[in-house]
Design a protein around this motif. Structure first.
Motif, short mmCIF file in Angstrom:
data_model
loop_
_atom_site.label_atom_id
_atom_site.label_comp_id
_atom_site.label_asym_id
_atom_site.label_seq_id
_atom_site.Cartn_x
_atom_site.Cartn_y
_atom_site.Cartn_z
N TYR A 195 0.85 -1.19 0.00
CA TYR A 195 0.00 0.00 0.00
C TYR A 195 0.88 1.24 0.00
O TYR A 195 1.95 1.25 0.62
N LEU A 196 0.45 2.28 -0.65
CA LEU A 196 1.15 3.56 -0.62
C LEU A 196 0.27 4.53 0.17
O LEU A 196 -0.66 5.12 -0.36
N HIS A 197 0.58 4.65 1.44
CA HIS A 197 -0.20 5.54 2.31
C HIS A 197 0.33 6.96 2.20
O HIS A 197 1.53 7.20 2.39
N VAL A 198 -0.53 7.90 1.90
CA VAL A 198 -0.16 9.31 1.84
C VAL A 198 -0.57 9.94 3.17
O VAL A 198 -1.76 10.07 3.48
N VAL A 249 4.77 9.90 1.57
CA VAL A 249 4.33 8.60 1.08
C VAL A 249 5.02 7.49 1.88
O VAL A 249 6.25 7.40 1.90
N LEU A 250 4.22 6.66 2.52
CA LEU A 250 4.72 5.53 3.29
C LEU A 250 4.36 4.23 2.58
O LEU A 250 3.21 3.79 2.65
N PRO A 251 5.30 3.61 1.88
CA PRO A 251 5.02 2.29 1.29
C PRO A 251 4.91 1.26 2.41
O PRO A 251 5.75 1.23 3.32
N PHE A 252 3.90 0.42 2.36
CA PHE A 252 3.68 -0.54 3.43
C PHE A 252 3.29 -1.89 2.83
O PHE A 252 2.19 -2.06 2.33
#
Length: 262
Positions: A195-198, A249-252
């Motif tokens: 997931y790419l959390h903004v 942007v936090l890739p998870f």
């Protein structure tokens, strides 16, 4: 070394944390389960989705954190879910010897806190009725800066002696879980998603990790060292996850497993 959870901090990014749970339970093909259990239910907001999907089932949320269970019991979810304190490693259904009484057993972002959770899978599968479902999701992002920066900083003086025993989450890849559950006779669907959390706000990645993976480390620090650790942690996270005005942007990466128990 023990630590406690802060339900309100955990819920800061409730929508982002909840999406993997929704993606997990949509792959569970149970039609009319009688007993549904969420092991590691946290504040209960996601457990309520199980009751909404299977309204005729008896739904139970279990968590080892008294703070999380208290939050859940005081929430709207308590109208449709029974919440109780329990350890994933020891919990058995009330009035049961522990064998094959649960129709759907879910564990969301919990097993990564148990270093021996791969060895725990046979016990969890044994809780499920033949033909029932065991589904779980764990983070798979432990090589990302959000974790490696914490580990590097925690290894530096003067912090290292204080955090040596702090809990650190870990997980395996999807193929490892698939084979382990196949060995237990299950039909298994395993996959991963990034997931790419903004995230928005001041130091949003710190806010995220301080509610989960970094919390045991932060709590292990003495009061006179915690502020300097947090300040440097935030600085390094801002460099790793820059915000150009549109959010950081936090890739998870997440690992998902849905197993049908034979």
């Amino acid at each position: 070394m023990t630590h406690t959870w802060d339900p309100d901090r955990y819920l800061t990014y409730a929508d982002e944390r909840g999406r993997p749970f929704v993606d997990l339970i949509t792959r569970i093909d149970a039609t009319e389960p009688r007993t549904v259990v969420d092991l590691g239910c946290g504040p209960g907001n996601l457990t309520a989705l199980l009751a909404a999907r299977w309204p005729e089932a008896a739904v139970t949320g279990v968590d080892s954190s008294a703070e999380m269970v208290a939050k859940a019991q005081g929430s709207a979810a308590a109208a449709t879910v029974a919440f109780e304190i329990g350890d994933v490693r020891e919990w058995v259904p009330t009035g049961s010897a522990g064998g094959g009484t649960v129709d759907v057993l879910v564990s969301n972002a919990t097993l990564q806190w148990l270093p021996d959770h791969l060895e725990l899978l046979p016990r969890l599968v044994a809780l499920v009725r033949p033909g029932g479902w065991f589904a779980f999701q764990v983070p798979g992002n432990f090589d990302e800066p959000s974790h490696t920066i914490r580990a590097e900083l925690a290894a530096e003086p003067p912090y290292a002696p204080h955090v040596a025993g702090a809990a650190v989450p870990s997980s395996h890849d999807a193929a490892t879980y698939l084979r382990a559950l196949q060995d237990l006779g299950c039909e298994v669907d395993a996959w991963e998603t990034t997931y790419l959390h903004v995230l928005h706000g001041a130091d949003p990645v710190f806010t995220w990790v301080s509610g989960t993976g970094a919390r045991p480390t932060l709590q292990a620090l003495p009061d006179d060292l915690r502020p300097s650790f947090e300040a440097e942690f935030k600085r390094r996270l801002r460099e790793a996850y820059p915000d150009d005005g549109r959010g950081a942007v936090l890739p998870f990466r997440r690992i998902f497993v849905v197993a049908r128990v034979s």
